[in-house]
Design a protein around this motif. Structure first.
Motif: not given
Length: 142
Positions: A65-69
């Motif tokens: 899971v990536v939190h970006a943009d």
């Protein structure tokens, strides 16, 4: 055209056309198009924030899971597969009562005896959730 020349050309097209499959993603098929509810299937090119995670998950399999943009991305991969014909299908994405998103996926395999490209593939999909700080987990189904 000579039958042998036709066979050689067909084999060359299969080899050179299939070689690019090593760098491409087997994109999932979704009966409702590319979006459904509050998620979206993301197509390449990926942002700089996603590229290293995509590469790692693509090769090793699993998910991250990536939190970006201002969104949450779930990068899901199956790892290396021996031929074409494998893909990763997103069945559904739903939010549980505690607010965690669950992404249900399954591996689609080529039918026994079917013709497939003879090239290594790395079925991978990226799902975008429309919330920047969403918690998510992936459920692999059969």
């Amino acid at each position: 055209m000579n039958i042998y020349l036709s066979m050689i050309l067909a084999a060359a097209l299969a080899v050179f056309g299939g070689a690019s499959a090593m760098s491409e993603t087997n994109q999932p098929q979704h009966s409702q198009g590319q979006t459904a509810g509050s998620y979206q299937l993301v197509q390449p090119p990926y942002s700089e924030a996603l590229q290293p995670v995509y590469k790692q998950v693509r090769e090793a399999g699993g998910y991250q899971v990536v939190h970006a943009d201002e969104q949450t991305y779930v990068v899901i991969g199956l790892g290396q597969r021996p031929t074409g014909g494998y893909s990763l299908q997103v069945d559904k994405v739903e939010q549980s009562a505690d607010g965690t998103w669950q992404v249900y996926v399954h591996e689609s395999k080529p039918a026994p005896g079917s013709m497939t490209t003879q090239v290594l593939t790395y079925p991978t999909v990226v799902v975008s959730l429309q919330k920047a700080d969403a918690q998510a987990k992936v459920v692999f189904t059969s």
